[in-house]
Each structure stands twice: as C-alpha cells, then as structure tokens.
Design a protein around this motif. Structure first.
Motif, short mmCIF file in Angstrom:
data_model
loop_
_atom_site.label_atom_id
_atom_site.label_comp_id
_atom_site.label_asym_id
_atom_site.label_seq_id
_atom_site.Cartn_x
_atom_site.Cartn_y
_atom_site.Cartn_z
N PHE A 69 -6.89 5.93 1.33
CA PHE A 69 -7.23 4.53 1.62
C PHE A 69 -7.66 4.35 3.07
CE2 PHE A 69 -3.87 4.68 -1.50
CZ PHE A 69 -4.28 3.80 -2.47
N ARG A 110 -3.02 15.53 2.47
CA ARG A 110 -1.99 15.17 1.49
C ARG A 110 -2.60 15.05 0.11
NH1 ARG A 110 1.40 9.68 2.28
NH2 ARG A 110 -0.56 8.75 1.62
N GLU A 125 2.07 6.20 -5.66
CA GLU A 125 1.52 6.36 -7.01
C GLU A 125 0.34 7.32 -6.99
OE1 GLU A 125 0.53 2.41 -8.13
OE2 GLU A 125 2.60 1.86 -8.60
N CYS A 126 -0.44 7.24 -5.91
CA CYS A 126 -1.66 8.05 -5.85
C CYS A 126 -1.40 9.53 -5.70
CB CYS A 126 -2.56 7.58 -4.72
SG CYS A 126 -3.43 6.09 -5.17
N LEU A 140 -4.79 1.79 -10.40
CA LEU A 140 -4.08 0.81 -9.57
C LEU A 140 -4.39 -0.59 -10.07
CD1 LEU A 140 -4.47 2.29 -5.98
CD2 LEU A 140 -2.42 2.17 -7.35
N PRO A 164 -3.51 -0.75 10.26
CA PRO A 164 -4.56 -0.68 11.26
C PRO A 164 -4.66 -2.03 11.97
CG PRO A 164 -5.49 -0.88 9.07
CD PRO A 164 -4.02 -0.69 8.90
N ALA A 218 0.26 4.30 -2.36
CA ALA A 218 0.09 5.65 -1.84
C ALA A 218 1.01 6.61 -2.58
CB ALA A 218 0.39 5.69 -0.35
N PHE A 226 9.83 3.43 12.69
CA PHE A 226 8.71 4.08 12.03
C PHE A 226 7.39 3.66 12.64
CE2 PHE A 226 11.80 3.49 8.42
CZ PHE A 226 12.45 4.66 8.74
N GLY A 227 7.43 2.56 13.36
CA GLY A 227 6.20 2.12 14.01
C GLY A 227 5.29 1.41 13.04
N ALA A 245 -10.95 1.62 9.40
CA ALA A 245 -9.96 1.14 10.36
C ALA A 245 -9.94 1.98 11.63
CB ALA A 245 -8.57 1.16 9.70
N GLN A 257 2.26 0.69 10.77
CA GLN A 257 1.37 1.54 9.97
C GLN A 257 0.02 0.90 9.79
OE1 GLN A 257 1.30 4.59 7.94
NE2 GLN A 257 2.33 4.95 9.85
N ARG A 282 -10.20 1.55 -7.50
CA ARG A 282 -8.82 1.29 -7.88
C ARG A 282 -8.65 1.28 -9.40
NH1 ARG A 282 -5.55 -0.95 -3.93
NH2 ARG A 282 -4.54 -2.35 -5.40
N GLN A 327 12.55 3.22 3.21
CA GLN A 327 11.97 2.27 4.16
C GLN A 327 12.62 0.89 4.02
OE1 GLN A 327 7.61 2.52 4.73
NE2 GLN A 327 7.66 3.98 3.07
N LYS A 360 -4.13 10.65 11.61
CA LYS A 360 -3.43 10.17 10.42
C LYS A 360 -4.31 10.31 9.20
CE LYS A 360 -1.08 6.50 12.76
NZ LYS A 360 -0.72 5.11 12.84
N SER A 376 -6.17 2.36 5.11
CA SER A 376 -5.03 2.18 6.01
C SER A 376 -4.11 3.41 6.06
CB SER A 376 -4.24 0.94 5.60
OG SER A 376 -4.03 0.94 4.21
N TYR A 377 -4.65 4.58 5.79
CA TYR A 377 -3.94 5.88 5.83
C TYR A 377 -2.76 5.93 4.88
CZ TYR A 377 -5.47 4.46 10.54
OH TYR A 377 -6.11 3.88 11.58
N ASP A 378 -1.81 4.98 5.07
CA ASP A 378 -0.64 4.92 4.21
C ASP A 378 0.14 6.22 4.15
OD1 ASP A 378 -1.07 2.18 3.40
OD2 ASP A 378 -2.85 2.98 2.44
N LEU A 379 0.29 6.85 5.30
CA LEU A 379 1.28 7.92 5.37
C LEU A 379 2.64 7.27 5.24
CD1 LEU A 379 -0.14 10.05 8.32
CD2 LEU A 379 -0.50 10.31 5.86
N PHE A 380 3.63 8.05 4.80
CA PHE A 380 4.98 7.50 4.69
C PHE A 380 5.62 7.55 6.08
CE2 PHE A 380 4.15 9.57 0.49
CZ PHE A 380 3.72 8.41 -0.11
N PRO A 381 5.91 6.41 6.68
CA PRO A 381 6.28 6.38 8.10
C PRO A 381 7.65 7.01 8.38
CG PRO A 381 6.51 4.21 7.14
CD PRO A 381 5.85 5.06 6.10
N MET A 384 -6.41 9.99 -4.07
CA MET A 384 -7.05 8.82 -3.47
C MET A 384 -6.59 8.67 -2.03
SD MET A 384 -7.55 5.05 -4.99
CE MET A 384 -8.46 3.78 -4.11
N PRO A 411 4.28 10.13 11.78
CA PRO A 411 2.97 9.48 11.69
C PRO A 411 2.66 8.55 12.86
CG PRO A 411 4.01 9.46 9.56
CD PRO A 411 5.00 10.06 10.52
N ARG A 412 3.69 7.83 13.36
CA ARG A 412 3.38 6.83 14.39
C ARG A 412 2.95 7.48 15.70
NH1 ARG A 412 8.38 6.26 17.70
NH2 ARG A 412 9.90 7.49 16.55
N THR A 426 0.82 -1.22 0.00
CA THR A 426 0.00 0.00 0.00
C THR A 426 0.85 1.26 0.00
OG1 THR A 426 -0.10 -0.06 2.40
CG2 THR A 426 -1.91 -1.09 1.23
N GLN A 427 2.10 1.17 0.48
CA GLN A 427 2.97 2.33 0.43
C GLN A 427 3.29 2.69 -1.01
OE1 GLN A 427 4.78 4.34 2.88
NE2 GLN A 427 2.98 3.71 4.01
#
Lengths: 223, 223, 256
Positions: free
Chosen positions: C86, C152, A121-122, C53, A222, A119, A217-218, C169, A220, C48, A138, C145, C88-93, C84, C137-138, A115-116
C-alpha cells in the motif's frame, strides 16, 4: 491514636486485605476475559453477539454495583437461583468490570489503523492470527492506561462486598467499629490498608506505561 | 394461588415509595454535580497555576480520591468526623461532602486535561489573525475546551449518580432501603425481592442510560 | 503463456455511488499491467477487489483458473498467493524489520523460520537494506519502509503482486529507490498489477496499460501506444495534465 489497638488488630486487617485482594484479582481476571470477548464480538460484528455485547455493556455501565449485588445476592435466590456470597462477588465484579474492560479494549482497537488489519490480511494471515500478532499487541499498548485505571477502580469497588457478608477490609473495619468503638483507629487502618494495596498497583501501572512509551511505535501514517 | 411478586410493586403506594427513595439519591447527586462544577473549575485552574504549593495540594487531593474507595471516605466523614471533631453530620450531608470532594478533583482534572490538550498553534494562529486575547478565548479556546470536556463531564455525572447508591451504607433511607422495607412487609410473597431489586436496577438504568447515550453522541459529533 | 489474472466485468459501488462500472482485463503470467487514471476513478478499488479487501457487487475475478471473487471463507488462502503493498507502507510498528518479514511466511505458510530468515536477509541485501533487520519501522525513512514492505510481500512468493500507489506518500528523492526495486522484480518475471501516478515509471515497467476513467476502462493497450498515440481524447487530456512527455517525444523535440 491508640497504637496498641492498631498493633493488636493488624492480623484482622491482613486477612481482610487477603479477601479484598483475592476477589479483586478474580474479578479483574474475569473482567479482562469478558471484556476481550465482548470487544472482539463488536469489532468483528459477529451476528447476534454484537448486539448482546452492546446490551450487556450498556446495562453494566449504567447501573450501580451495589444494586447489582443486591439483585444477585438477595433477589435471584427468590426465583430459585441460589449463589454463594463468593460467587456473587466474582459475578458482580465481573459484570461491572467486563463492560469497562470492553470499553478500554475497544478504544485500543479503534486506535489501530484499519490499514494494519488489511496489511495483516494481505500477507495471508487468518483472522485469528491477525488478531493475535497484529491487532491485539498494538491495541493493548494503547489500552494499558485505561486497563490499569479499571483495575484500581475494580479493587476499590470490592469495598461493597460487605453487603454480601464477606469479611473483606471494609467489613473487618465495620465489625471492629461497631464492637469496639475506636472509630478513628479503625478508619485510619482501613484507609492505610487500601493505600498499601493500591499504591503498588499504581506504581506497576506507571512503570508499564513508561516502558510502552519508550518503546513507542511512532507514527505510521504518511504525513 | 401464587401471584407473581411483581404485583407487590403496584400494591398501595409502593412504587411511589421506591421513586421517593430514588429521589433521595438523585437529590444528593444533583447537589453534588452542581457543587463539583463550581469547585472543579477552581480546582482545574489551580492545577494549571504556577504556584507549586497549590499544584502539590491538588495532586495530593487527586491521589486521595484515586486511592480511597468512596465508601471508605463516606465512613471517614460520617463516623470518623463525629469522633474526631464532634461534628454530627447527617448521612445526606456527609454524602454531599464526600461526593463533592471526589467530583471536584475528577472534574478539575478533566478541565485541566481539556485545557492543556489544545495545541499551542491554535492560539498562535488566532493571534496571527489579529484577534484580541478576549476574542481568542471567546471564539477559539473555550469552544474547543468545552467540546473535549463536555462528553467526559457528562460521563462523570452518571458515575456520580451511580455512586450515590452507596449512601445506603451510612443509614440514609434511599431506594435500596425502601426496597428492603417493602420486601419486609410482603415477606409472604417470596419472589417480591427479585422484582423489587430488578425494578431498582431498571430505574437506575433508565436514568443513567440516556445520559450516557448523550455523552456518546456528543463525543462522536465533536471527535 | 498462461493467464494469471482475469477480471470480468467487475462492478462495485459504495453507498449507491458506482465506483467500478464493469471493468475487464486479463493479465498473463510474468507480465505487468499498469492502471492509471485520475484520482477517484476506481484504480485502488479495483486492486482491493482483486485480493478481496472489497467484495465485488457483480462480475468475476479469476486467479489462474480459480474463481477468487465473491468468496468470504478462506480468503486468506487466496491472499497467500496474492501479495499487496500500500501507499502507507503499513509495516507492523510493534515488530522489528525481521519480525515483520517472518510473520507471514512462518504463521500463514508455516514455513521453517531459519530458512525464511536466510532468504529474508538475502532479499534485504538485494534491496539495499543490509543490516536493518533489527531496526524498528519508526526508525526507517519512508523509502526504506516501503522497500521492507515490498520484501515482506515477496517473501510470501506470491503468484501475483498488487502495488497501490506505493510511492504516493514518499518524499521525491526516495521515489526512485523504491521504483528501482519494482523494475528489478519485473525483470525477474514477477506478475504485477500496479496503480501509480509516476508516468515515466509506468512507461518503463508496463507490458500493458489500462486507463480507467469514471469506473470504466476508457482505453487499454501496450505502453508505446498509450503514452505516444493515445486513442481517446480523455487519455490525451489525462496525459497532458501530467505535462507528460515520453522519452521519444522529448527526442523529437530536440531533433527539431
């Protein structure tokens, strides 16, 4: 233990250590590059290259470096490919190390969530930008322990360069042993020299891994 | 007039001689792997013991293995022990000693890692089901440990097989040495060296590759 | 009013299993379409497909007048216009909040970092995240998030925003803080396609509802109709499974 013998031959070992370290680092540098390229080819399933990278890593990981070196140094010249000992050393170590580094990068990239990538790409990043800013940082953080383990492994493997008649640590020691006969002192210095080279590498690895862990980074995903 | 050097391989019993040389290293590898499994189990349990001295001892052992190139260890045992203690060990026995010393530590560390990686709640939830401690080991802990351990242990065994090529450096007549003898006999055939070394390369690959594939398969299945 | 998104007969299957079996709809600029349906009905796959995607098997998708389906090259140019977010947030950690926000605008759009930063700070303030720009993010809660993820996406100034179950979530108490941001965006005229299980939110934000079942559009229409007078038995059953009662039906009950 004859300390005066040891003192007298420290310069020999220093020059040997220079060769070991220099070619070790050349090998590590090239391995990182080759490993990264192979790994990206496989990650993005680049046609043909994926297959070549797979073939290469399997060949390199499943044959001994010693045999690879003999093939490069004594086998290839007979069919017209003449390489200097230095070139054989770097090519041989890179051939072996590239495959190991590719594995380290691959497991690093696999640990980054799919998913990263999406994300990245998005928000309209190109494939290259996505690798550079999102995926690689990462992946590298996860791959660091494996990369350092490979660095130590590769520097140790340089001990085989004596078959290329290079005056690395191993060959310096072997020459002294056969000429002087002070086997115990010679081997003591040899072991000490490898320890002095690899301890700092190990400490750097420890330091980097700790820093990365603290910057962790913890999770991510859920829960 | 030139016949390809590949023909050298099929002259007389040359190919059998190469295989015989290969068997020398394989025998060393097999004995080493067998001994390493036995001692590695002990080593792993020792690392997990509450005895601080035992743990420090293992730690030191592991560090020596991590920092010393196997070739250096081979020299120490083969040449050094003869000088220090007057032990006149054959090349093969020296190799078995060194590689077992190495394999024991690495396998022991893998066993320790596999045992500690099983989360505590696995044992707890098994106990909550009313299983006896023996049943918990039999049905819960040992199967999970083996699944983590086996792929890595199999990979270690390919590394041991590859590393046994080093015995050439302590005067054991193994496949590379036999290859050199053949090349020496057929010096009129200039590209013989290429084909002999290429064959040795392939032989090692054909032995190690299936084992690596097996490890990869198991890892994927049990991941 | 201009058509923003046109989906024509989109078909998509995975390993021989049909997930989308010919879905069509159009979405006008400034409008919001909410896509609902039981899980596995193809809602997420539809979103998607819209931003590439997933590649459609057949059918066409247009953004304004531009064909955006079936492209493999330059898809990033399309995605710069289609945001878009999602589940699961998908921030870059490995980046802090501000780095997360700046990455797209400065790298993909090559905008001036200072300007974007000012804009980002303003948007963070607007979604109630003032002072969080340097946080990793964490250290944020799920709701925070997800609001960062929304900012973003918005900082790319997309023409169309796709939201894929963005509250699925989250802990229940954080759902509204995120949905309020979305309602705010809708009020500002953002064109959106939203997949959600929050029926009350869906009714509040939608201009148009698309009910997907088994990869097909089983019903579509304005929210008043879908939520109060569903035309098909399937939609009725679906709404009952949520024990959904709209504001009106509750009022009716009280009146009784």
């Amino acid at each position: 233990m004859d300390w005066s013998f040891i003192g007298q031959h420290i310069p020999d070992y220093l020059s040997g250590a220079g060769v070991t370290l220099r070619f070790g680092l050349y090998g590590v540098g090239c391995s990182l590059l080759v490993g990264l390229i192979c790994c990206l080819c496989r990650y993005f399933r680049v046609p043909v290259f994926t297959w070549l990278a797979r073939l290469y890593t399997e060949l390199a990981r499943n044959t001994p470096l010693l045999v690879q070196l003999f093939f490069l140094y004594a086998g290839l010249p007979r069919v017209g490919v003449k390489l200097s000992a230095d070139a054989c050393a770097v090519i041989g170590l890179t051939f072996l190390g590239g495959a190991y580094m590719a594995e380290a990068f691959r497991s690093g990239l696999e640990s980054v969530d799919q998913t990263q990538k999406e994300a990245g790409e998005c928000i309209g990043l190109t494939r290259g930008q996505n690798i550079r800013y999102v995926l690689l940082p990462q992946a590298l953080a996860t791959a660091v322990p494996a990369i350092f383990a490979n660095v130590i492994f590769l520097i140790k493997e340089t001990s085989m360069f004596s078959v290329l008649a290079m005056m690395d640590l191993m060959n310096v020691a072997d020459t002294l042993r056969t000429s002087g006969g002070r086997t115990v002192e010679v081997l003591f210095m040899l072991a000490a020299a490898y320890l002095l080279i690899l301890m700092p590498v190990s400490l750097i690895a420890y330091w980097v891994e700790r820093r990365l862990r603290y910057a962790g980074f913890g999770d991510q995903r859920p829960v | 007039m030139q016949v390809s050097g590949i023909s050298v391989l099929f002259k007389g019993i040359n190919f059998q001689r190469l295989l015989g040389g290969l068997w020398v290293t394989m025998r060393i590898a097999l004995i080493t792997i067998g001994l390493s499994v036995v001692f590695g189990l002990l080593f792993g349990l020792l690392m997990l013991s509450k005895n601080k001295v035992a743990r420090a001892f293992c730690r030191l052992w592991l560090e020596i293995v991590r920092f010393m190139p196997q070739l250096v260890l081979l020299y120490v045992v083969y040449f050094g022990f003869a000088r220090l203690f007057g032990w006149d060990l054959s090349g093969e026995s020296s190799a078995v000693i060194v590689f077992t010393f190495w394999g024991t530590a690495e396998l022991g560390d893998l066993i320790r890692g596999a045992l500690t990686s099983i989360p505590a709640h696995q044992r707890e939830s098994a106990a909550a089901l009313g299983l006896t401690s023996r049943q918990i080991y039999r049905y819960i802990l040992i199967p999970q440990t083996v699944r983590r351990l086996l792929p890595q242990a199999i990979n270690l065994s390919t590394r041991i097989i590859k590393t046994t090529a080093l015995v050439k450096m302590i005067n054991v007549t193994e496949v590379l040495k036999v290859g050199q003898q053949i090349i020496g006999q057929f010096y009129r055939q200039p590209d013989a060296a290429f084909w002999v070394y290429f064959t040795i390369f392939l032989l090692y690959f054909l032995i190690c590759w299936p084992i690596s594939l097996l490890a990869g398969k198991l890892e994927k299945r049990w991941a | 009013m201009q058509t923003m998104l046109k989906v024509e007969n989109v078909v998509k299957s995975f390993d021989g299993t049909g997930v989308l079996k010919g879905v069509s709809f159009t979405l006008d600029e400034g409008k919001v379409i909410v896509i609902v349906g039981p899980s596995g009905c193809g809602k997420s796959t539809l979103l998607r497909c819209i931003n590439g995607l997933e590649q459609v098997d057949s059918g066409k998708i247009y953004l304004k007048d531009e064909l955006i389906s079936g492209r493999t090259r330059d898809m990033h140019l399309v995605r710069q216009k289609v945001g878009m977010v999602f589940q699961s947030y998908d921030l870059f950690p490995h980046m802090n909040v501000m780095q997360n926000l700046l990455l797209g605008p400065t790298k993909a759009l090559r905008k001036n970092g200072e300007e974007v930063r000012r804009e980002a700070l303003a948007m963070l303030r607007r979604v109630g995240l003032e002072g969080k720009e340097n946080a990793l993010p964490r250290t944020l809660s799920g709701g925070q998030k997800q609001r960062v993820a929304l900012v973003r996406a918005m900082l790319m100034h997309p023409e169309l925003l796709l939201l894929d179950e963005i509250t699925a979530a989250l802990d229940p108490e954080m759902v509204s803080e995120v949905l309020n941001v979305v309602i705010d965006l809708a009020r500002d005229g953002m064109t959106m396609a939203i997949v959600t299980h929050e029926m009350r939110f869906a009714e509040a934000v939608a201009d148009q509802v698309l009910f997907l079942e088994d990869g097909m559009a089983a019903e579509s229409g304005p929210p008043e109709q879908f939520f109060h007078h569903p035309q098909t038995e399937r939609a009725r059953r679906f709404l009952r499974s949520f024990s959904y009662e709209s504001k009106n039906s509750r009022k009716e009950k009280q009146d009784e």
